[in-house]
Design an enzyme around this catalytic site. Structure first.
Site: not given
Ligand code: NAD
Length: 303
Positions: A258, A276, A279
Site C-alpha cells: 500500500e 484502505h 475505518a
Molecule cells: P475479529 O477479531 O472481531 O474477527 C476475526 C474473526 O476471524 C474471528 O471470529 C476469528 O475466529 C476468525 N478467524 C481467525 N482465524 C481464522 C481462520 N484461519 N479461518 C477463519 N476464520 C478465522 O476482527 P475484526 O475486528 O472483525 O477485523 C477483521 C479484519 O478487518 C482484520 O483483518 C482487521 O485487520 C481488518 N480491518 C480492516 C480495516 C480497514 O480499514 N479496511 C479496519 C479495521 C479492521
C-alpha cells in the site's frame, strides 16, 4: 493523573479524559521533544502519527498506560511497554460499522457500475444502456471470519435480502440463528457464494488463505471483497483470475503493498478499489477516541 494526548483525537474522547485527569494536548512533537516531555505523564494517547518507541517508553518514568485511538498497534513498541509493566490499550471495536458499510458500498458500486457511470456522466455522456446492473437481492454472500466486522457486514447484507453463508474457525451459532444464516465449510462458501467478503485477522494461518486453488472453486461470476488485510489474498493469483475473467470481479480496500503502485490491478475494469478507507468515517474516529478514553477511565477505577 496526567495524560499527554500526542495526536489529534475526537473531542468526545478528550471530554471523558478530562473528567478524571489533567490533560495536555501537544501534537506534532518530534521524537526528541517527546522524550523530553513524557516524564511526569501517567498516560500517553496517540493515533497514527506519533511512534511510541522504546526510548519514549524508557523516558516515561511515570507511564502506566499507552493508548492508541485506532485498531492496530504498529506504532507502539508493545514489547518495551510490557517489560515496564505498562498497559497498552487500542480500540479494535470502533470501526466495525464503518468497515461493514464499506463492504456493502463496494458490492453495490460493483453491481451497479457506479464508478464507471460517474465518470461517464462527468465526461458529458449519457450512456444508460452501458450501465445495466444486478441487484444484491437473492444473491448469496459468503462471510469468511464472523467476528465484529464479519457479523456487522452479514447483518447489513440481510437487509438487502441476501442469503448468508458463514465460515469461521470458531462458530457463533447464536449469531447464525439470529440472522437466519448457516455455517458451512470454506469450500462451500467459495463454491456457492456470489459475493465473498473476507474478515479474518492477518496471522500465519490466514496469510494467502485465498489463493489459486480457492479462487478456482469460485463461481464464474463471483466477486471477492477484501477489506481485511492485503496479504490474506494471493494477489498474483487474483490478478490472473481477473485478467482471464475466471471470476466476476473484486472489490479491494487493502493490498499486498500500500499504495499498490504499478500493480496490474490498477488497469483492470472488473475491480472497484479504495485506498484502505475502511475505518475512515468521522463516527469511527470518534468511537475510537471514546473507547480508549473509557478504557483508561475504567483502569484507573473511574467506572
Ligand atoms: P475479529 O477479531 O472481531 O474477527 C476475526 C474473526 O476471524 C474471528 O471470529 C476469528 O475466529 C476468525 N478467524 C481467525 N482465524 C481464522 C481462520 N484461519 N479461518 C477463519 N476464520 C478465522 O476482527 P475484526 O475486528 O472483525 O477485523 C477483521 C479484519 O478487518 C482484520 O483483518 C482487521 O485487520 C481488518 N480491518 C480492516 C480495516 C480497514 O480499514 N479496511 C479496519 C479495521 C479492521
Amino acid at each position: 493523573m496526567k495524560i499527554l494526548v500526542a495526536d489529534k483525537i475526537h473531542e468526545d474522547g478528550l471530554k471523558i479524559l478530562k473528567e478524571f485527569a489533567e490533560v495536555e494536548v501537544a501534537t506534532d512533537l518530534k521524537p526528541d521533544q517527546l522524550v523530553k516531555k513524557i516524564e511526569g505523564f501517567d498516560a500517553i494517547v496517540v493515533r497514527s502519527a506519533t511512534k511510541v518507541t522504546k526510548e519514549i517508553i524508557a523516558a516515561g518514568k511515570n507511564l502506566k498506560f499507552i493508548a492508541r485511538a485506532g485498531v492496530g498497534l504498529d506504532n507502539v513498541d508493545a514489547a518495551a511497554a510490557k517489560d515496564r509493566g505498562i498497559t497498552v490499550f487500542n480500540a479494535p471495536e470502533a470501526p466495525s460499522v464503518a468497515v461493514a458499510e464499506l463492504v456493502l458500498s463496494l458490492m453495490l458500486a460493483f453491481s451497479r457500475k457506479i464508478p464507471q457511470a460517474d465518470l461517464s456522466v462527468k465526461s458529458g455522456k449519457w450512456e444508460k444502456k452501458l450501465f445495466m446492473g444486478n441487484e444484491l437481492r437473492g444473491k448469496t454472500l459468503g462471510v469468511v471470519g464472523t467476528g465484529r466486522i464479519g457479523q456487522a457486514a452479514a447483518e447489513r447484507a440481510k437487509g438487502f435480502e441476501m442469503k448468508i453463508l458463514l465460515y469461521d474457525v470458531v462458530k457463533n451459532e447464536d449469531f447464525a440463528r439470529r440472522i437466519g444464516a448457516q455455517y458451512v465449510s470454506l469450500e462451500n462458501v467459495l463454491r456457492e457464494s456470489d459475493f465473498i467478503t473476507i474478515h479474518v485477522p492477518l496471522i500465519p494461518q490466514t496469510e494467502r488463505m485465498i489463493g489459486k486453488k480457492e479462487i478456482a472453486m469460485m463461481k464464474p461470476n463471483a466477486v471477492l471483497v477484501n477489506t481485511s488485510r492485503g496479504k490474506i489474498l494471493d494477489e498474483t493469483a487474483l490478478v490472473e483470475a481477473l485478467e482471464n475473467k475466471r471470476i466476476g470481479g473484486a472489490c479491494l480496500d487493502v493490498f499486498e503493498n500500500e499504495p499498490p503502485a504499478g500493480s496490474p490491478l490498477l488497469k483492470l475494469q472488473n475491480v472497484v478499489l479504495a485506498p484502505h478507507i475502511g475505518a475512515s468515517t468521522s463516527e469511527s474516529q470518534r468511537d475510537a477516541a471514546v473507547v480508549i478514553a473509557n478504557k483508561i477511565k475504567v483502569a484507573v477505577g473511574g467506572r
